[in-house]
Enzyme design. Structure first.
Site, PDB file in Angstrom:
ATOM      1  N   GLN A  61       3.630   6.950 -19.009  1.00 58.41           N
ATOM      2  CA  GLN A  61       3.281   6.013 -17.854  1.00 58.41           C
ATOM      3  C   GLN A  61       1.719   5.901 -17.422  1.00 58.41           C
ATOM      4  O   GLN A  61       1.415   5.195 -16.752  1.00 58.41           O
ATOM      5  CB  GLN A  61       4.078   6.264 -16.577  1.00 58.41           C
ATOM      6  CG  GLN A  61       5.572   6.343 -16.621  1.00 58.41           C
ATOM      7  CD  GLN A  61       6.225   7.091 -15.728  1.00 58.41           C
ATOM      8  OE1 GLN A  61       6.030   7.942 -15.167  1.00 58.41           O
ATOM      9  NE2 GLN A  61       7.370   6.257 -15.079  1.00 58.41           N
ATOM     10  N   SER A  99       6.436  13.440 -13.716  1.00 51.27           N
ATOM     11  CA  SER A  99       6.591  12.217 -13.408  1.00 51.27           C
ATOM     12  C   SER A  99       7.750  12.550 -12.424  1.00 51.27           C
ATOM     13  O   SER A  99       8.582  13.234 -12.880  1.00 51.27           O
ATOM     14  CB  SER A  99       7.183  11.286 -14.557  1.00 51.27           C
ATOM     15  OG  SER A  99       7.629  10.001 -13.866  1.00 51.27           O
ATOM     16  N   HIS A 104       2.648   1.242 -19.288  1.00 54.97           N
ATOM     17  CA  HIS A 104       1.796   0.589 -18.321  1.00 54.97           C
ATOM     18  C   HIS A 104       0.328   0.091 -19.060  1.00 54.97           C
ATOM     19  O   HIS A 104      -0.430  -0.092 -18.227  1.00 54.97           O
ATOM     20  CB  HIS A 104       1.591   1.471 -17.095  1.00 54.97           C
ATOM     21  CG  HIS A 104       2.950   1.766 -16.437  1.00 54.97           C
ATOM     22  ND1 HIS A 104       2.961   2.580 -15.308  1.00 54.97           N
ATOM     23  CD2 HIS A 104       4.166   0.989 -16.716  1.00 54.97           C
ATOM     24  CE1 HIS A 104       4.375   2.793 -15.136  1.00 54.97           C
ATOM     25  NE2 HIS A 104       5.103   1.625 -15.852  1.00 54.97           N
TER      26      HIS A 104
END
Ligand SMILES: [Zn+2]
Length: 276
Positions: A99, A219, A117
């Site tokens: 991410q 995360s 992303h």
């Protein structure tokens, strides 16, 4: 904790690991997380809609980002990134889905990295679709803003920008796409209010289904863009291990091993136990 580390080592030792990584892996490189260990968001990031709708929003975004870029670009991989690359080179870890937009996995030597992303190292023109290296756009910005004081020393924020005085923002000059002349330049990342491209999501689901286990690193899984892969793994009875600080969204039904400890030391210990 030692028990969890041993369970983590057993899972990774079996190989076929898909690593799913988030901001907590890069905090030791000096790039802050949106969320603290409590899972609460510390910053309200600019949305893509705001950026595209309003030239003054773009001026604000690019002025802040211009101040933050030298520091963001100077961030180096930390022990956690190094450990992931080592585990991959040793054959334990296969694909890496991140991410993060900082490119630090690749700089640590990892391959097969899917950037869910996008990457802050690229800029895209939303008018014509042309992409530019961020370093190139940075040179244009320097030429357009020769007298701009770039040395504001506020804290670096997760998107690579720095909060600066309004007086600095109003004097900042935007630059334009050299293909179409538009100033609708946007970092080539999935901003708040945007979705991960469907083809990327589909590739990641396939990679999850082909994995023997999923290892979540740094995360909280607070956003669905990462959490959906854990849900898919759980549905397919693929074990999931989570190494992160503090709260995570994943439930005990979905996660077989949890380690709440600093990433760099934990992953280095994991490497030592598997390759020592
Ligand atoms: Zn353009």
């Amino acid at each position: 904790m030692a028990e969890n580390l041993s369970a983590l080592a057993d899972l990774v030792a079996a190989g076929g690991v898909l690593a799913l990584t988030g901001a907590g892996l890069s905090t030791e490189s000096g790039i802050p997380d949106y969320r603290g260990a409590d899972g609460l968001r510390r910053f309200q990031p600019m949305t893509a809609q705001e950026l595209l709708a309003d030239r003054e929003a773009r001026r604000r975004y690019w002025a802040r980002s211009y101040v933050g870029w030298p520091r963001f670009a100077a961030a180096c991989p930390n022990a956690g990134h190094d450990a992931v690359a080592t585990l991959q080179a040793a054959g334990f870890v296969g694909p890496i889905v991140t991410q993060n937009v900082d490119g630090l996995h690749q700089r640590a030597g990892a391959v097969g990295v899917t950037e869910l992303h996008g990457s802050l190292e690229l800029v895209v023109c939303m008018q014509c679709g042309e992409r530019y290296a961020r370093d190139t756009v940075d040179e244009w910005l320097q030429l357009a803003n020769p007298d701009f004081d770039r040395s504001a020393d506020g804290p670096l924020r997760p998107d690579g920008d720095v909060a600066i005085a309004e007086s600095l923002i109003t004097q900042f000059r935007l630059v334009h796409c050299v293909v179409c002349g538009s100033d609708l330049l946007k970092p080539d990342v999935v901003m708040f209010g945007e979705s991960v491209p469907k083809t990327v999501v589909a590739q990641c689901f396939s990679a999850v289904e082909a994995a023997r286990s999923v290892l979540v690193l740094g995360s909280s899984l607070a956003v669905m863009s990462g959490y959906r892969f854990v849900r898919r793994a759980a549905r397919e009875n693929i074990p999931v291990a989570v190494v992160t600080r503090g709260w995570t969204r994943a439930t005990d039904e979905e996660v077989s091993v949890r380690v709440d400890a600093p990433l760099g030391t934990t992953l280095t210990a994991l490497v030592d136990s598997l390759t020592g």
